[in-house]
Scaffold this motif. Sequence first.
Motif, mmCIF file in Angstrom:
data_model
loop_
_atom_site.group_PDB
_atom_site.id
_atom_site.type_symbol
_atom_site.label_atom_id
_atom_site.label_comp_id
_atom_site.label_asym_id
_atom_site.label_seq_id
_atom_site.Cartn_x
_atom_site.Cartn_y
_atom_site.Cartn_z
ATOM 1 N N GLU A 75 6.571 4.024 -5.549
ATOM 2 C CA GLU A 75 6.849 5.463 -5.467
ATOM 3 C C GLU A 75 6.888 6.098 -6.864
ATOM 4 O O GLU A 75 6.456 7.241 -7.045
ATOM 5 N N ARG A 228 5.715 6.022 5.302
ATOM 6 C CA ARG A 228 6.348 7.075 4.503
ATOM 7 C C ARG A 228 7.790 7.292 4.945
ATOM 8 O O ARG A 228 8.668 7.531 4.130
ATOM 9 N N SER A 330 4.896 12.953 -0.895
ATOM 10 C CA SER A 330 4.266 11.639 -0.899
ATOM 11 C C SER A 330 2.827 11.743 -0.431
ATOM 12 O O SER A 330 2.462 12.626 0.315
#
Length: 471
Positions: A75, A228, A330
């Motif tokens: 991430e 996610r 994301s």
Amino acid sequence: MEDPALLRRFHAWLQPVPSPQDTARLAFFQDALIVLDTNVLLSLYEYTAESREEVLAALGQVSGRLWMPYQVGLEFVRGRRSVLESRKRILTDAARSVNAKLTAARNAIIDAKATVRSQLEKYARVPAEIAALERLVSEAAVNEHLAVYREAFKAHLDMLKEGHDLTPANVDTADPILPRVADLYGNRVGPQPDDQLLQRRLDEAVAFRFPNQIPPGFADFDKGTPLRAAGDFLIWEEVIQQAALLPEGDRRVLFVSNDVKEDWYDTSNGKQRPWPAMLDEMHRRAGAELRLETPPDFYAGVGQYLNADLAADTYEEIRRVSETFTPPTSDDGTVITATTALQLAPDNELALASYRSAGLTSPVVRSTMESSDSADRLAQWWLVGVTAQLRRREVTEGEPRVVLVAAVRGNKAPAPSWKPGTVLPSGDWIHRDSSWIAPWFLELVASAPPADRGVLCALASEQASENQLSR
């Protein structure tokens, strides 16, 4: 004498709300495994250069005990550019908002003058007073008065830009933060889970933990794909696994995060405390104690217990960034370039949403946006990217990052096939002597009716100017 079973089994639930004054807190700063959430690492891109140096130095005090879950690393690497793009977008939007408000103020003053003049002409017939009013509130006079405010506001916004030494381009070329973070962790980064383990963890999150609101991470259940949605839970599983590998005895984990949502903290009694279920799970599965801290408390603890040198202004900046930090959107790692655009078609709904948000109306351009012909994909992806970059629409969850441009400002063409801005009429293109235009964009413009041609050229011109300013 051993405590009764009821007190032992529910020990975590019976503890008082943690505070920075806890006597047990010192041990976590002295010998605990320290895990920084992704948002803590990404905050390094939000700090001013001076504060960032102090924070990195403070982290150096605990470097030997830092450990990074693989999911955090993934991430972090993916999210760096988004943080910088978000700050750039906010400051750009602020400048636009200021200009729009000052323009509205100018127009309001001119309109007010017209109202007063019409009344003077109607009821008084005083040409001398009308002439004096025109001189006092001429457009030039109003612009001159407002220029003082415009310059002052611009100076403050420019100061904010200059206070941050990083731009999105730094991430792609010479990111000064990434190697510093890498040095802090050394080899203390979790391994990538294999596909079978990852699938088991995703199934547990989606089928069992999220529906039953078992912390952490259940509040993210609606974040698109299971992968996610389960990011926090994947980090949690890695931390528990690593904690179980610590030497037996005093196993402690200090987890630092900006995330204070209901899937990390219990607020049912009017006070915010880490979910006892998490403390209990950490103890049950890894035999370890767990403590959660926000960055302001954590860095204050590093200063208090480990004598890190952090200025008062730095603490204030840490607090401000922690309270306002917004996780980057994301994505799946896909980046759309001039090469990949030819190989991957955009989602039809995304292309049409971009068409509508740009203010385009012609069936000709809409047909290009709906086309399945690979020759139209550059135009399709460019419109998706430019409407996102110029804030004409909200970026959707998981949307690929587009780095396509239709035009550039400068003295050198990006490629031999690009044409000088002079190929477009002055009414369509304002930077004719200092720009270069992509051939596929010229084809798109040539096929569009006049109204949409103006919209397309305005988007390309604004994008080219913004990209030049961000360098």
